[in-house]
Design an enzyme around this catalytic site. Structure first.
Site, PDB file in Angstrom:
ATOM      1  N   LYS A   1       0.763  -1.086  -0.021  1.00 55.69           N
ATOM      2  CA  LYS A   1      -0.166   0.051   0.086  1.00 55.69           C
ATOM      3  C   LYS A   1       0.826   1.240   0.059  1.00 55.69           C
ATOM      4  O   LYS A   1       1.945   1.276   0.476  1.00 55.69           O
ATOM      5  CB  LYS A   1      -0.796   0.058   1.313  1.00 55.69           C
ATOM      6  CG  LYS A   1      -2.195  -0.906   1.036  1.00 55.69           C
ATOM      7  CD  LYS A   1      -2.986  -0.756   2.334  1.00 55.69           C
ATOM      8  CE  LYS A   1      -4.242  -1.544   2.436  1.00 55.69           C
ATOM      9  NZ  LYS A   1      -5.222  -1.170   1.156  1.00 55.69           N
TER      10      LYS A   1
ATOM     11  N   ARG B   1      -1.290 -12.180  -3.783  1.00 54.38           N
ATOM     12  CA  ARG B   1      -2.427 -13.069  -4.317  1.00 54.38           C
ATOM     13  C   ARG B   1      -1.916 -14.062  -5.363  1.00 54.38           C
ATOM     14  O   ARG B   1      -1.030 -13.738  -6.322  1.00 54.38           O
ATOM     15  CB  ARG B   1      -3.132 -12.045  -5.505  1.00 54.38           C
ATOM     16  CG  ARG B   1      -4.540 -12.719  -6.048  1.00 54.38           C
ATOM     17  CD  ARG B   1      -5.272 -11.686  -6.892  1.00 54.38           C
ATOM     18  NE  ARG B   1      -5.774 -10.554  -6.378  1.00 54.38           N
ATOM     19  CZ  ARG B   1      -5.577  -9.372  -6.833  1.00 54.38           C
ATOM     20  NH1 ARG B   1      -5.735  -9.082  -7.994  1.00 54.38           N
ATOM     21  NH2 ARG B   1      -6.197  -8.304  -6.000  1.00 54.38           N
TER      22      ARG B   1
ATOM     23  N   HIS C   1      -8.771 -15.809   2.125  1.00 51.86           N
ATOM     24  CA  HIS C   1      -7.953 -14.703   2.591  1.00 51.86           C
ATOM     25  C   HIS C   1      -7.103 -15.241   3.806  1.00 51.86           C
ATOM     26  O   HIS C   1      -7.763 -15.785   4.759  1.00 51.86           O
ATOM     27  CB  HIS C   1      -8.767 -13.377   3.229  1.00 51.86           C
ATOM     28  CG  HIS C   1      -9.258 -12.642   1.828  1.00 51.86           C
ATOM     29  ND1 HIS C   1      -9.766 -11.262   2.200  1.00 51.86           N
ATOM     30  CD2 HIS C   1      -9.576 -12.921   0.698  1.00 51.86           C
ATOM     31  CE1 HIS C   1     -10.022 -10.941   0.680  1.00 51.86           C
ATOM     32  NE2 HIS C   1      -9.996 -12.148   0.020  1.00 51.86           N
TER      33      HIS C   1
ATOM     34  N   GLU D   1      -1.246  -9.961   4.010  1.00 55.51           N
ATOM     35  CA  GLU D   1      -2.476 -10.508   3.588  1.00 55.51           C
ATOM     36  C   GLU D   1      -2.284 -11.393   2.128  1.00 55.51           C
ATOM     37  O   GLU D   1      -1.932 -10.899   1.253  1.00 55.51           O
ATOM     38  CB  GLU D   1      -3.415  -9.583   3.293  1.00 55.51           C
ATOM     39  CG  GLU D   1      -4.805 -10.080   2.908  1.00 55.51           C
ATOM     40  CD  GLU D   1      -5.831  -9.060   2.321  1.00 55.51           C
ATOM     41  OE1 GLU D   1      -7.011  -9.297   3.028  1.00 55.51           O
ATOM     42  OE2 GLU D   1      -5.499  -8.506   1.529  1.00 55.51           O
TER      43      GLU D   1
END
Length: 249
Positions: free
Chosen positions: A63, A95, A138, A157
């Site tokens: 981020k 991901r 997740h 994450e």
């Protein structure tokens, strides 16, 4: 109004803040680098040692400071690096896109067992999809990162999903962005139907893959039996006849 001169103390404080923020951001990038290296090793192993690689591709991001500031403002989090680290768990994101639904849980188990990562939180939106049809697994994992001044445990994450899930989620995100999140009800219903269709496709492809695997196993087994018979009946592999002394012994 004249600008006040910057004092030596203010300059030192600014340099210290800049160093702390840079170290903070690098810490999350290093955690992602560590994970991506492990995933690449896993992909290479599957490529060379197995007939099948469950990982299609990966994508990562950290981020931006602007995004983090916006999130802490929405959540009412105190503005400090320690507060951000303790309250925002998705600063670093990875991901992993897989071929089939069972691969998702296989990858989850590998992350936990082979890579010895600590899974702090798990949200299974595959078994329990969101109301809009969103599906994905997740995970919040803790990655140990070695810095020059010590070890840091960094939260990352990880989202694990199939190609169909990723395709739907990507287009759904673009549609929401286009409509500034004010999507008409009729389109919301169609998006949910599309998510259900993607899930049916996932299950159909999983079934086809399972049936083809069984067929291949049967073919390999039949081939092995035929090869054994051929070798047993070949003169080159016939056992030597016992001599007379051995028979009369």
């Amino acid at each position: 109004m004249n600008n006040l001169p910057v004092t030596q103390l203010q300059m030192e404080q600014f340099k210290k803040l800049k160093t702390e923020v840079t170290r903070f951001m690098m810490m999350y990038q290093f955690a992602l680098n560590e994970l991506e290296t492990k995933i690449e090793i896993l992909k290479e192993e599957f490529h060379f040692l197995h007939d099948y690689n469950p990982i299609e591709h990966t994508k990562s991001r950290v981020k931006s400071l602007e995004s983090m500031m916006s999130k802490i403002s929405r959540k009412g989090i105190p503005i400090s690096l320690d507060s951000i680290k303790n309250n925002i768990k998705d600063i670093a994101g990875l991901r992993i896109t897989c071929s089939f639904i069972p691969d998702i849980y296989r990858i989850r188990d590998m992350l936990q067992n082979q890579f010895e990562l600590t899974i702090l939180e798990e949200k299974d939106y595959i078994k329990n999809p969101k109301p809009n049809g969103y599906r994905s697994l997740h995970l919040i994992v803790e990655v140990p990162v070695i810095m020059s001044d010590g070890k840091e445990n960094v939260c990352v994450e990880i989202q694990v999903r199939t190609i169909a899930m990723d395709f739907w989620a990507s287009l759904e995100h673009k549609i929401f962005y286009k409509y500034a999140q004010s999507v008409p009800t009729s389109l919301l219903m169609e998006l949910k139907q599309a998510a259900d269709a993607a899930n049916r496709l996932d299950k159909q492809m999983e079934r086809l893959n399972r049936e083809i695997s069984v067929m291949k196993e049967n073919q390999d087994e039949n081939y092995g039996e035929e090869l054994t018979k051929l070798l047993m009946n070949s003169p080159q592999f016939a056992l030597p006849a016992a001599n007379e002394d051995n028979r009369n012994a």
